[in-house]
Scaffold this active site. Sequence first.
Site, PDB file in Angstrom:
ATOM      1  N   TYR A   1       0.844  -1.209   0.000  1.00 41.63           N
ATOM      2  CA  TYR A   1       0.000   0.000   0.000  1.00 41.63           C
ATOM      3  C   TYR A   1       0.870   1.246   0.000  1.00 41.63           C
ATOM      4  O   TYR A   1       1.819   1.338   0.769  1.00 41.63           O
ATOM      5  CB  TYR A   1      -0.920   0.031   1.223  1.00 41.63           C
TER       6      TYR A   1
ATOM      7  N   THR B   1      -3.930   6.079 -21.772  1.00 41.11           N
ATOM      8  CA  THR B   1      -3.772   4.740 -21.228  1.00 41.11           C
ATOM      9  C   THR B   1      -2.344   4.301 -21.524  1.00 41.11           C
ATOM     10  O   THR B   1      -1.648   4.904 -22.346  1.00 41.11           O
ATOM     11  CB  THR B   1      -4.743   3.733 -21.884  1.00 41.11           C
TER      12      THR B   1
ATOM     13  N   ARG C   1      -2.038  -2.637 -18.294  1.00 35.96           N
ATOM     14  CA  ARG C   1      -3.276  -1.867 -18.229  1.00 35.96           C
ATOM     15  C   ARG C   1      -3.124  -0.801 -17.153  1.00 35.96           C
ATOM     16  O   ARG C   1      -2.874  -1.115 -15.984  1.00 35.96           O
ATOM     17  CB  ARG C   1      -4.463  -2.758 -17.871  1.00 35.96           C
TER      18      ARG C   1
HETATM   19  C1  PLP Z   1      -9.282   3.351 -24.221  1.00 35.79           C
HETATM   20  C2  PLP Z   1      -9.615   4.773 -24.066  1.00 35.79           C
HETATM   21  C3  PLP Z   1      -9.979   5.316 -22.821  1.00 35.79           C
HETATM   22  C4  PLP Z   1     -10.313   4.494 -21.609  1.00 35.79           C
HETATM   23  O1  PLP Z   1      -9.432   3.607 -21.172  1.00 35.79           O
HETATM   24  P1  PLP Z   1      -9.866   2.417 -20.168  1.00 35.79           P
HETATM   25  O2  PLP Z   1      -8.541   1.976 -19.697  1.00 35.79           O
HETATM   26  O3  PLP Z   1     -10.595   1.415 -21.018  1.00 35.79           O
HETATM   27  O4  PLP Z   1     -10.723   2.993 -19.106  1.00 35.79           O
HETATM   28  C5  PLP Z   1     -10.162   6.681 -22.729  1.00 35.79           C
HETATM   29  N1  PLP Z   1     -10.041   7.471 -23.808  1.00 35.79           N
HETATM   30  C6  PLP Z   1      -9.725   6.984 -25.025  1.00 35.79           C
HETATM   31  C7  PLP Z   1      -9.594   7.911 -26.173  1.00 35.79           C
HETATM   32  C8  PLP Z   1      -9.522   5.616 -25.199  1.00 35.79           C
HETATM   33  O5  PLP Z   1      -9.235   5.156 -26.406  1.00 35.79           O
END
Ligand code: PLP
Length: 420
Positions: A56, A228, A237
Amino acid sequence: MHVPALNALTQADPELAALIEGEAGRQHDTLRMIASENYVSQAVLEATGTVLTNKYSEGYAGKRYYEGQRFIDPIEELAVARARALFGVDHANVQPYSGSPANLAVYMALAKPGDTVMGMALPMGGHLTHGWSVSATGAWFRPVRYTVRQSDGRIDFDEVRDIALRERPKIIFSGGTAIPRTIDFPRFAEIAREVGAVLVADIAHIAGLIAGGAHPSPVGHAEIISTTTHKTLRGPRGAMLMSDEQHAKALDKAVFPGLQGGPHNHTTAGIAVALAEASTPSFSAYAHQIVANAKALAAALTDRGFDLVSGGTDNHLILLDLTTKNIGGKPAARALDRAGIETNYNTVPYDTRKPFDPSGVRLGTPALTTRGLTEAEMPQVAEWISRAVDAAIKDDEQSLDTIAGEVRDLLKSYPMPGWK
Ligand SMILES: *Cc1c(COP(=O)(O)O)cnc(C)c1O
């Protein structure tokens, strides 16, 4: 077999281990063309599967709410320093759990519920979190939306400016999930400055292309950059927020304690590894190869009579409009999957069909480029896609299985990190 081997897991939970092995084999045998997906390196896989998951660390390096951070702090500092160097930004926060919470943090940092925010409409290629109605961002703020021109599938900056001048949004989002063309960040910035809005570049899809020099950077144009880490950037991720000095504090406070508790330290480590990988010449070659492959595939699909939204691509993705093929995107995507080609059905701009059964299929080249495919293989990929769509129209499942076998045969020569 999965690498690293799942020895203890197979002992402890054979049912789950078998499912993970199955997924690894599926990823190996499939032409993975979902534009937002990739294969992380063995090094990233290892970093994310470590004891860092036990710790944590609420807060930021040097200002934590828990003891025992003498290894965690330098790990997070490494990730932050690498992000700043790679993208050339003043500030980076590597703690957002994923892209959607990262975007929510942007709203929390800059706006109050009910404030006007502007983004591209979802059916035009925008993201849910850019103010679409079913998203918290659309429900809690007052979203206004821009579109693309029906004639050429491109953003109409006269429309963007008109809406911005009329509605005076606090935030303008640029970027999206199904935009096959280069995003003109300078033009967005000009409009944002004119109306006093903060420009956010959501580069989730194209972060790896930007890092590798295969797409112009929003730095110097957008005050805030959201991304991301698991799409073209080829990390675990997760997500990052980057900004100029002026917005650094507000973003950090919005991520923690505004929206999140403890950061996912194993993910932070994986992000640090991916950022180091993305700063190498071989990653830059990878980014350019993604685009070269997408352009070669677009040309080969056009030759086979497919309609491409905007007529082609500048980046890693292609949006097929199947209207003239007389098949919906959903049955086409399902048939492609049976044929060993993994895609997603997608709306096309001005779609006449419903969102759950739209007219398009979205294709991307990031994952197959990681496997090592080049322009030389793209005509074959286009031929498979064409045959699979024809077979879907005729309900010819045998042809789909034949294609899946051919795909498997080709992919035997292209190694996959995480599988042997
Ligand atoms: C994939 C994506 C997100 C969200 O990402 P997650 O990890 O799926 O929550 C936000 N904005 C854009 C433009 C994306 O392509």
